[in-house]
Design a protein around this motif. Structure first.
Motif, PDB file in Angstrom:
ATOM      1  N   HIS A  22       1.275  -1.492  -0.092  1.00  0.00           N
ATOM      2  CA  HIS A  22      -0.176  -0.302  -0.285  1.00  0.00           C
ATOM      3  C   HIS A  22       0.774   1.277   0.196  1.00  0.00           C
ATOM      4  CE1 HIS A  22      -3.689  -2.395   0.466  1.00  0.00           C
ATOM      5  NE2 HIS A  22      -3.108  -2.585   1.708  1.00  0.00           N
ATOM      6  N   PRO A  23       0.583   2.097  -0.158  1.00  0.00           N
ATOM      7  CA  PRO A  23       1.121   3.700  -0.746  1.00  0.00           C
ATOM      8  C   PRO A  23       1.342   3.993   0.683  1.00  0.00           C
ATOM      9  CG  PRO A  23      -0.343   3.621  -2.372  1.00  0.00           C
ATOM     10  CD  PRO A  23      -1.010   2.787  -1.893  1.00  0.00           C
ATOM     11  N   PRO A  24       2.667   4.833   1.168  1.00  0.00           N
ATOM     12  CA  PRO A  24       3.037   5.076   2.125  1.00  0.00           C
ATOM     13  C   PRO A  24       1.842   5.936   3.185  1.00  0.00           C
ATOM     14  CG  PRO A  24       4.871   5.066   0.997  1.00  0.00           C
ATOM     15  CD  PRO A  24       3.884   4.554  -0.057  1.00  0.00           C
ATOM     16  N   ALA A  25       1.966   7.355   2.531  1.00  0.00           N
ATOM     17  CA  ALA A  25       0.955   7.959   2.828  1.00  0.00           C
ATOM     18  C   ALA A  25      -0.627   7.174   2.918  1.00  0.00           C
ATOM     19  CB  ALA A  25      -0.014   8.931   1.255  1.00  0.00           C
ATOM     20  N   LEU A  26      -1.297   6.473   2.406  1.00  0.00           N
ATOM     21  CA  LEU A  26      -2.276   5.703   2.793  1.00  0.00           C
ATOM     22  C   LEU A  26      -1.675   4.998   4.195  1.00  0.00           C
ATOM     23  CD1 LEU A  26      -5.167   4.867   2.170  1.00  0.00           C
ATOM     24  CD2 LEU A  26      -4.486   2.592   1.071  1.00  0.00           C
ATOM     25  N   ARG A  27      -1.253   4.145   4.081  1.00  0.00           N
ATOM     26  CA  ARG A  27      -0.269   3.735   5.486  1.00  0.00           C
ATOM     27  C   ARG A  27      -1.041   4.858   6.859  1.00  0.00           C
ATOM     28  NH1 ARG A  27       4.039  -1.171   4.292  1.00  0.00           N
ATOM     29  NH2 ARG A  27       3.320  -1.896   2.390  1.00  0.00           N
ATOM     30  N   ARG A  28      -0.133   5.315   6.502  1.00  0.00           N
ATOM     31  CA  ARG A  28      -0.358   6.828   7.801  1.00  0.00           C
ATOM     32  C   ARG A  28      -1.023   7.538   7.708  1.00  0.00           C
ATOM     33  NH1 ARG A  28       5.105   8.349   5.004  1.00  0.00           N
ATOM     34  NH2 ARG A  28       3.878   9.633   3.359  1.00  0.00           N
ATOM     35  N   GLN A  29      -1.779   7.429   6.854  1.00  0.00           N
ATOM     36  CA  GLN A  29      -3.857   8.267   6.891  1.00  0.00           C
ATOM     37  C   GLN A  29      -4.453   7.113   7.823  1.00  0.00           C
ATOM     38  OE1 GLN A  29      -6.166   8.652   3.459  1.00  0.00           O
ATOM     39  NE2 GLN A  29      -7.732   9.670   4.601  1.00  0.00           N
ATOM     40  N   TYR A  30      -3.863   5.656   7.586  1.00  0.00           N
ATOM     41  CA  TYR A  30      -4.706   4.764   8.129  1.00  0.00           C
ATOM     42  C   TYR A  30      -4.612   4.564  10.416  1.00  0.00           C
ATOM     43  CZ  TYR A  30      -6.530  -0.112  10.153  1.00  0.00           C
ATOM     44  OH  TYR A  30      -6.986  -1.176  10.763  1.00  0.00           O
ATOM     45  N   LEU A  31      -2.876   4.759  10.060  1.00  0.00           N
ATOM     46  CA  LEU A  31      -2.707   4.854  11.354  1.00  0.00           C
ATOM     47  C   LEU A  31      -3.550   5.914  12.089  1.00  0.00           C
ATOM     48  CD1 LEU A  31      -0.823   4.166  13.935  1.00  0.00           C
ATOM     49  CD2 LEU A  31       0.884   5.907  12.830  1.00  0.00           C
ATOM     50  N   ARG A  32      -3.339   7.063  11.330  1.00  0.00           N
ATOM     51  CA  ARG A  32      -4.316   8.614  12.308  1.00  0.00           C
ATOM     52  C   ARG A  32      -5.604   8.391  12.309  1.00  0.00           C
ATOM     53  NH1 ARG A  32      -2.466  11.425   8.735  1.00  0.00           N
ATOM     54  NH2 ARG A  32      -4.580  11.945   7.692  1.00  0.00           N
ATOM     55  N   LEU A  33      -6.618   7.784  11.527  1.00  0.00           N
ATOM     56  CA  LEU A  33      -7.385   7.296  11.670  1.00  0.00           C
ATOM     57  C   LEU A  33      -7.652   6.392  12.386  1.00  0.00           C
ATOM     58  CD1 LEU A  33      -8.871   7.952   8.151  1.00  0.00           C
ATOM     59  CD2 LEU A  33      -9.306   9.203   9.635  1.00  0.00           C
ATOM     60  N   ARG A  34      -7.251   5.451  12.733  1.00  0.00           N
ATOM     61  CA  ARG A  34      -7.461   4.427  13.716  1.00  0.00           C
ATOM     62  C   ARG A  34      -7.039   4.680  15.125  1.00  0.00           C
ATOM     63  NH1 ARG A  34      -9.781  -0.658  14.509  1.00  0.00           N
ATOM     64  NH2 ARG A  34      -8.408  -1.735  16.465  1.00  0.00           N
ATOM     65  N   GLY A  35      -6.129   5.499  15.853  1.00  0.00           N
ATOM     66  CA  GLY A  35      -5.209   5.837  16.953  1.00  0.00           C
ATOM     67  C   GLY A  35      -6.849   7.342  17.288  1.00  0.00           C
ATOM     68  N   GLN A  36      -6.951   8.144  16.256  1.00  0.00           N
ATOM     69  CA  GLN A  36      -8.208   9.184  16.306  1.00  0.00           C
ATOM     70  C   GLN A  36      -9.892   8.020  17.093  1.00  0.00           C
ATOM     71  OE1 GLN A  36      -9.297  11.348  13.135  1.00  0.00           O
ATOM     72  NE2 GLN A  36      -7.349  13.076  13.815  1.00  0.00           N
ATOM     73  N   LEU A  37     -10.054   7.064  15.604  1.00  0.00           N
ATOM     74  CA  LEU A  37     -11.303   6.151  16.114  1.00  0.00           C
ATOM     75  C   LEU A  37     -11.766   5.468  17.794  1.00  0.00           C
ATOM     76  CD1 LEU A  37     -11.761   5.055  13.289  1.00  0.00           C
ATOM     77  CD2 LEU A  37     -13.213   6.295  14.299  1.00  0.00           C
ATOM     78  N   GLY A  82      -9.565   6.477  20.578  1.00  0.00           N
ATOM     79  CA  GLY A  82      -9.758   8.007  21.531  1.00  0.00           C
ATOM     80  C   GLY A  82     -10.817   7.606  21.392  1.00  0.00           C
ATOM     81  N   GLN A  83     -11.698   7.858  20.971  1.00  0.00           N
ATOM     82  CA  GLN A  83     -12.988   8.150  20.420  1.00  0.00           C
ATOM     83  C   GLN A  83     -14.337   6.798  22.072  1.00  0.00           C
ATOM     84  OE1 GLN A  83     -14.461   9.458  17.218  1.00  0.00           O
ATOM     85  NE2 GLN A  83     -13.078  11.223  16.465  1.00  0.00           N
ATOM     86  N   ARG A  84     -13.394   6.089  20.757  1.00  0.00           N
ATOM     87  CA  ARG A  84     -14.336   4.596  21.819  1.00  0.00           C
ATOM     88  C   ARG A  84     -14.129   4.824  22.806  1.00  0.00           C
ATOM     89  NH1 ARG A  84     -16.522   1.512  23.669  1.00  0.00           N
ATOM     90  NH2 ARG A  84     -16.881  -0.787  23.565  1.00  0.00           N
ATOM     91  N   TYR A  85     -12.334   4.792  23.396  1.00  0.00           N
ATOM     92  CA  TYR A  85     -12.318   4.491  24.949  1.00  0.00           C
ATOM     93  C   TYR A  85     -11.586   5.447  25.726  1.00  0.00           C
ATOM     94  CZ  TYR A  85     -12.232  -0.600  22.569  1.00  0.00           C
ATOM     95  OH  TYR A  85     -12.880  -1.450  22.664  1.00  0.00           O
TER      96      TYR A  85
END
Length: 485
Positions: A46-61, A63-66
């Motif tokens: 996967h493109p590096p930018a897509l991986r970094r975006q996934y990391l950022r969104l995963r952390g945000q989700l 954080g909102q959940r727990y």
């Protein structure tokens, strides 16, 4: 970009404690499955930018959940109970009783002549003056050892990434010590503040907990394998040490501390396993005869603080002890009687607890360079050179880690003399396992393993470095597997 997927796994691991708090087995299965899926995705390109975006969104989700993360209570309790800072000490080396007996350092069944530490230190200093910082002294053995190691790069040698197994039988209680058995690839033990010790077998699959040793009434602070792995000795906050038979888990003997104090660390005398050295909360070091259950006459000495770390040199003639006031003492050990003679004292940093000491005669395959690896609560891992046969220490270099309060430990890699480069591994309060090249002047970090959800307290290699175990303050033990090239 595999490092991005490790960061994703680290985020999942940090929030893992919030998932199904009453079902810890589910949390373990979840993190194993996440590790498997992320490794598969890392190969998808996967493109590096897509991986970094996934990391950022995963952390945000997450954080909102727990909600925001908090420090595990067991970790804070452990750091407060074991590591205490103090105020008074000296800012220099001090000489104590002199002993004219010279100490050697053992290679592979070879003795080294009198004054070998001083002679080797002088030779190394002479060559180091003409070489760049961090470089090593070449020897005729270097080419042979390079061939043994396959001449691969240090990054390839220490490319640990995949989780081989996760043990969680001590969940919610800190695991301060994890150790592979001596010269063994698949036998592992760990102790916990829940008062027990687990003996684990990694092969045949699946890895299993063979037995749990119970008997201590308070947390187990440390343990050690005998040279032949037939017995273990453990120390506990209940002011006792116990001798265990590893074959069937029997408690052979319970020995009370001579001062009735909390026992915080232990180590076998490397040549005579009938003798074990323990350190306690009343500032004392004692040499104990495990056959008689009594302390050795002349085998006791007082430090300036609570004794948190112990380590012998290879021949067992020199012992170092570290305390919670920032001092490291060296002792001459009488092989015939077990008597300790205080030799030197170094203040690493006033009031900064010394939580780990590891000794090594050969730091790299290029040159014999007796060294000590020390963790203190300074946000640094410290590497010292042993410059004489009384254990005098000279700071060689340091490596940045996060350690301000927890009892973090570190190790030299067991095949350090035969790999390309020289590597050390340490835990850290940033919940990562760090690898450093001691010879590299700049950018010494070689690898970083993410997956723990609490400060990493201890690390241990098996004998051929194919597996690495790490334990943390929340009770999780992760066994990492070397990447197959």
């Amino acid at each position: 970009m595999a490092a991005v997927w490790q960061q994703v796994l680290a985020v999942d691991a940090r929030y893992n404690a919030y998932r199904t708090p009453t079902f810890p087995q589910f949390r373990t299965q979840y993190i194993r499955r996440r590790s498997q899926l992320l490794r598969e995705n890392a190969k998808a390109g996967h493109p590096p930018a897509l991986r970094r975006q996934y990391l950022r969104l995963r952390g945000q989700l997450l954080g909102q959940r727990y909600g925001p993360l908090s420090e595990p209570g067991s970790a804070r309790a452990y750091s407060n109970s074991i590591v205490r800072s103090s105020r008074t000490t000296l800012d220099r080396m001090e000489d104590f009783e002199d002993d004219p007996r010279a100490l050697g350092a053992r290679g592979h069944r070879r003795s080294v002549s009198r004054g070998s530490y001083q002679l080797q230190a002088q030779m190394n200093r002479a060559v180091y003056e003409d070489r760049p910082p961090g470089s090593v002294v070449p020897t005729s053995a270097a080419e042979a050892s390079r061939a043994m190691a396959g001449d691969t790069s240090l990054s390839e040698n220490y490319a640990f990434a995949g989780m081989y197994h996760v043990f969680d039988q001590h969940v919610d209680e800190a695991v301060p010590r994890v150790r592979f058995a001596n010269d063994d690839r698949h036998r592992l033990a760990c102790c916990s503040l829940d008062g027990s010790i687990s003996l684990c077998q990694l092969v045949p699959a699946p890895p299993t907990v063979l037995r749990v040793l119970r008997g201590h009434t308070r947390g187990v602070s440390d343990f050690a394998w005998s040279l032949s792995n037939d017995i273990l000795v453990s120390t506990s906050l209940d002011a006792t040490m116990r001798i265990w038979a590893s074959e069937d888990g029997r408690c052979i003997r319970e020995i009370p501390d001579p001062d009735s104090a909390e026992l915080l660390c232990c180590t076998f005398q490397p040549v005579n396993n009938n003798l074990t050295v323990v350190g306690n909360a009343k500032h004392n070091v004692h040499v104990m005869n495990i056959s008689t259950g009594k302390k050795v006459k002349g085998g006791s000495s007082k430090l300036t603080g609570r004794v948190l770390a112990l380590s012998f040199d290879a021949p067992g003639r020199l012992l170092w002890a570290g305390d919670d006031r920032g001092s490291v003492f060296s002792f001459l050990f009488d092989m015939a009687t077990g008597k300790l003679t205080k030799a030197k004292r170094l203040v690493v940093h006033e009031g900064s607890p010394v939580t780990s000491i590891s000794a090594r005669s050969w730091v790299s395959r290029e040159a014999r360079d007796p060294s000590l690896l020390i963790n203190a609560c300074l946000n640094k891992l410290l590497l010292y050179r042993v410059v004489d046969n009384e254990g005098t220490l000279q700071l060689k270099r340091s490596f940045p880690i996060e350690q301000s309060s927890h009892p973090i430990r570190s190790i030299f890699c067991p095949l350090v003399s035969f790999r390309q480069g020289a590597c050390v591994v340490t835990g850290s309060e940033d919940m990562c396992v760090h690898f450093f090249d001691v010879e590299r002047a700049a950018k010494a970090a070689v690898n970083k393993l993410r997956g723990h959800s609490a400060p990493v307290l201890d690390v241990s290699f098996n004998c051929d470095e194919s597996l690495l175990a790490s334990s943390d303050a929340s009770g999780m033990v992760i066994v990492w597997r070397r990447e197959q090239k």
